[in-house]
Motif scaffolding. Structure first.
Motif, PDB file in Angstrom:
ATOM      1  N   CYS A  52       0.810  -1.222   0.000  1.00 48.30           N
ATOM      2  CA  CYS A  52       0.000   0.000   0.000  1.00 48.30           C
ATOM      3  C   CYS A  52       0.845   1.274   0.000  1.00 48.30           C
ATOM      4  O   CYS A  52       0.283   2.377  -0.011  1.00 48.30           O
ATOM      5  CB  CYS A  52      -0.929   0.007   1.203  1.00 48.30           C
ATOM      6  SG  CYS A  52      -2.216  -1.264   1.142  1.00 48.30           S
ATOM      7  N   ARG A  77      -1.858   4.019  -5.452  1.00 50.31           N
ATOM      8  CA  ARG A  77      -2.603   4.115  -4.193  1.00 50.31           C
ATOM      9  C   ARG A  77      -4.086   4.383  -4.418  1.00 50.31           C
ATOM     10  O   ARG A  77      -4.936   3.955  -3.621  1.00 50.31           O
ATOM     11  CB  ARG A  77      -1.988   5.220  -3.322  1.00 50.31           C
ATOM     12  CG  ARG A  77      -2.578   5.298  -1.916  1.00 50.31           C
ATOM     13  CD  ARG A  77      -2.302   4.020  -1.140  1.00 50.31           C
ATOM     14  NE  ARG A  77      -2.886   4.088   0.215  1.00 50.31           N
ATOM     15  CZ  ARG A  77      -4.143   3.762   0.491  1.00 50.31           C
ATOM     16  NH1 ARG A  77      -4.958   3.334  -0.476  1.00 50.31           N
ATOM     17  NH2 ARG A  77      -4.600   3.833   1.725  1.00 50.31           N
ATOM     18  N   MET A  79      -5.923   3.019  -6.475  1.00 47.63           N
ATOM     19  CA  MET A  79      -6.591   1.766  -6.771  1.00 47.63           C
ATOM     20  C   MET A  79      -6.846   0.936  -5.518  1.00 47.63           C
ATOM     21  O   MET A  79      -7.524  -0.092  -5.582  1.00 47.63           O
ATOM     22  CB  MET A  79      -5.758   0.943  -7.760  1.00 47.63           C
ATOM     23  CG  MET A  79      -5.564   1.597  -9.121  1.00 47.63           C
ATOM     24  SD  MET A  79      -4.655   0.516 -10.251  1.00 47.63           S
ATOM     25  CE  MET A  79      -5.863  -0.794 -10.504  1.00 47.63           C
ATOM     26  N   ILE A  80      -6.316   1.374  -4.378  1.00 48.16           N
ATOM     27  CA  ILE A  80      -6.300   0.549  -3.170  1.00 48.16           C
ATOM     28  C   ILE A  80      -7.202   1.142  -2.094  1.00 48.16           C
ATOM     29  O   ILE A  80      -7.171   2.346  -1.821  1.00 48.16           O
ATOM     30  CB  ILE A  80      -4.872   0.435  -2.618  1.00 48.16           C
ATOM     31  CG1 ILE A  80      -3.967  -0.293  -3.607  1.00 48.16           C
ATOM     32  CG2 ILE A  80      -4.866  -0.277  -1.266  1.00 48.16           C
ATOM     33  CD1 ILE A  80      -2.501  -0.283  -3.219  1.00 48.16           C
ATOM     34  N   GLY A  81      -7.991   0.274  -1.465  1.00 46.41           N
ATOM     35  CA  GLY A  81      -8.674   0.601  -0.229  1.00 46.41           C
ATOM     36  C   GLY A  81      -8.086  -0.246   0.871  1.00 46.41           C
ATOM     37  O   GLY A  81      -7.869  -1.447   0.680  1.00 46.41           O
ATOM     38  N   PHE A 106      -8.900  11.307  -2.394  1.00 47.52           N
ATOM     39  CA  PHE A 106      -8.426  10.637  -3.602  1.00 47.52           C
ATOM     40  C   PHE A 106      -8.839  11.390  -4.867  1.00 47.52           C
ATOM     41  O   PHE A 106      -8.731  10.858  -5.973  1.00 47.52           O
ATOM     42  CB  PHE A 106      -8.954   9.203  -3.646  1.00 47.52           C
ATOM     43  CG  PHE A 106      -8.295   8.297  -2.652  1.00 47.52           C
ATOM     44  CD1 PHE A 106      -7.141   7.600  -2.979  1.00 47.52           C
ATOM     45  CD2 PHE A 106      -8.795   8.160  -1.365  1.00 47.52           C
ATOM     46  CE1 PHE A 106      -6.517   6.765  -2.059  1.00 47.52           C
ATOM     47  CE2 PHE A 106      -8.187   7.342  -0.440  1.00 47.52           C
ATOM     48  CZ  PHE A 106      -7.042   6.639  -0.781  1.00 47.52           C
ATOM     49  N   HIS A 151     -13.753   5.647  -2.122  1.00 39.55           N
ATOM     50  CA  HIS A 151     -13.238   6.086  -3.437  1.00 39.55           C
ATOM     51  C   HIS A 151     -13.311   4.976  -4.488  1.00 39.55           C
ATOM     52  O   HIS A 151     -12.669   5.060  -5.518  1.00 39.55           O
ATOM     53  CB  HIS A 151     -11.803   6.600  -3.304  1.00 39.55           C
ATOM     54  CG  HIS A 151     -10.803   5.562  -2.877  1.00 39.55           C
ATOM     55  ND1 HIS A 151     -10.716   5.086  -1.598  1.00 39.55           N
ATOM     56  CD2 HIS A 151      -9.837   4.915  -3.573  1.00 39.55           C
ATOM     57  CE1 HIS A 151      -9.738   4.201  -1.514  1.00 39.55           C
ATOM     58  NE2 HIS A 151      -9.190   4.069  -2.708  1.00 39.55           N
ATOM     59  N   PRO A 153     -12.338   1.627  -4.729  1.00 41.42           N
ATOM     60  CA  PRO A 153     -11.059   1.011  -5.111  1.00 41.42           C
ATOM     61  C   PRO A 153     -11.252  -0.292  -5.885  1.00 41.42           C
ATOM     62  O   PRO A 153     -12.258  -0.980  -5.732  1.00 41.42           O
ATOM     63  CB  PRO A 153     -10.396   0.747  -3.759  1.00 41.42           C
ATOM     64  CG  PRO A 153     -11.553   0.536  -2.822  1.00 41.42           C
ATOM     65  CD  PRO A 153     -12.608   1.485  -3.293  1.00 41.42           C
ATOM     66  N   ASP A 154     -10.252  -0.605  -6.687  1.00 44.25           N
ATOM     67  CA  ASP A 154     -10.241  -1.883  -7.402  1.00 44.25           C
ATOM     68  C   ASP A 154      -9.721  -3.009  -6.521  1.00 44.25           C
ATOM     69  O   ASP A 154     -10.023  -4.182  -6.756  1.00 44.25           O
ATOM     70  CB  ASP A 154      -9.365  -1.775  -8.655  1.00 44.25           C
ATOM     71  CG  ASP A 154      -9.893  -0.764  -9.649  1.00 44.25           C
ATOM     72  OD1 ASP A 154     -10.965  -1.020 -10.222  1.00 44.25           O
ATOM     73  OD2 ASP A 154      -9.257   0.293  -9.833  1.00 44.25           O
TER      74      ASP A 154
END
Length: 307
Positions: A52, A77, A79-81, A106, A151, A153-154
């Motif tokens: 992360c 970042r 793309m990340i939760g 974000f 946001h 995230p993927d």
């Protein structure tokens, strides 16, 4: 299947000389649920924090969706939760405001409808205007999850998301994970509740002392390393296992009223057939049969203890 996360030769050494991660290579597939298991201090949280971009690696590379977490931090970042173990949020802010603020961090445009849906999914809508300091520990955990999802995230990291929370939150959490997975999200979780990993995960990785010691499809792992046990209830009690049955390594149970046969998936067909024939030849009459298979927890404990 496309790999959304790629970790290559990742190491983390601290100034004290302690090496938390040691040459880790790992790929996470797009759209899968990946369970990362390991004992306390094995390096799970350090690995997640490094992927992360929270912890800087000593060596190696990490890419998320093709973006290098160091060279292209903002894109990776975004793309990340992340749902961390620790509850860290503004105690004096309201639930809706802090989740909305997380989305804005974000660079996402306001979307009150999305925020409402996330809060409803996590049973937080009736607490939307409550200050976080007034919430219970379980409700604060729900807020952390909502912040991580704000946001869109993927990739979602869940670091011990249900540790110390009530059964209701655990149920809601895994229902939400199932819905996210249906939408194509990739989910990486660490958990002490191994039955959750057994139920939810597609693949399992085991980390011990900073090293990945195994990555395997869950079903294949349980077939390859899991043991099965068959209990054979007898119509008549016996004092000892007959000599003719010694090749099967049977154990006596229930005071001599049952035999226990332990086997793996490879020996399942031929072993059971041969055993039943040998029992008949030994003059033992069967009353009933019961079978059970090793759980993922038993496999995990054996892997780590062997290591």
């Amino acid at each position: 299947m496309n790999n959304i996360i790629k970790v290559a030769n990742l190491s983390k050494r601290y100034a004290s000389g302690f090496e938390a991660l040691k040459g880790i290579d790992l790929t996470i597939r797009k759209g899968e649920i990946f369970a990362l298991l390991g004992p306390n201090g094995a390096g799970k949280t350090t690995l997640i924090s490094t992927i992360c971009g929270i912890v800087r690696p000593s060596e190696g590379t990490v890419t998320v969706g093709g973006h290098d977490i160091a060279a292209d931090y903002r894109a990776a970042r975004a793309m990340i939760g992340l749902v961390p173990q620790e509850l860290t949020t503004d105690s004096f802010e309201s639930v809706r405001a802090t989740v909305t603020f997380s989305r804005g961090l974000f660079g996402k445009p306001p979307d009150p409808g999305l925020i409402e849906q996330i809060l409803r999914d996590l049973s937080l809508w009736d607490k939307k205007d409550a200050k976080i300091m007034t919430l219970s520990g379980g409700m604060k955990r729900r807020v952390m999850i909502a912040k991580a999802l704000s946001h869109e995230p993927d990739v979602l990291f869940l670091d011990e998301p249900t540790a110390g929370v009530d059964v209701e939150l655990r149920r809601d959490m895994w229902q939400l994970v199932g819905r996210l997975r249906e939408r194509g999200a990739t989910i990486i979780l660490t958990t002490h509740y191994i039955e959750e990993a057994e139920e939810m995960a597609d693949r399992v990785g085991v980390i011990s002392k900073g090293q990945i010691i195994l990555v395997e499809e869950k079903a294949a792992l349980m077939a390859k390393l899991g043991k099965k046990q068959m209990t054979i209830e007898l119509q008549n009690r016996i004092e000892a296992v007959p000599e003719a049955l010694s090749p099967f390594n049977l154990g006596l149970a229930d005071g001599g009223n049952a035999l226990v046969y332990t086997y793996d998936s490879q020996a399942e067909r031929t072993g059971i057939t041969a055993l039943l024939q040998a029992l008949a030849e030994a003059g033992l009459r069967l009353k009933d049969l019961h079978t059970r298979q090793s759980s993922l927890e038993e496999i995990f404990v054996n892997l780590v203890s062997d290591r």
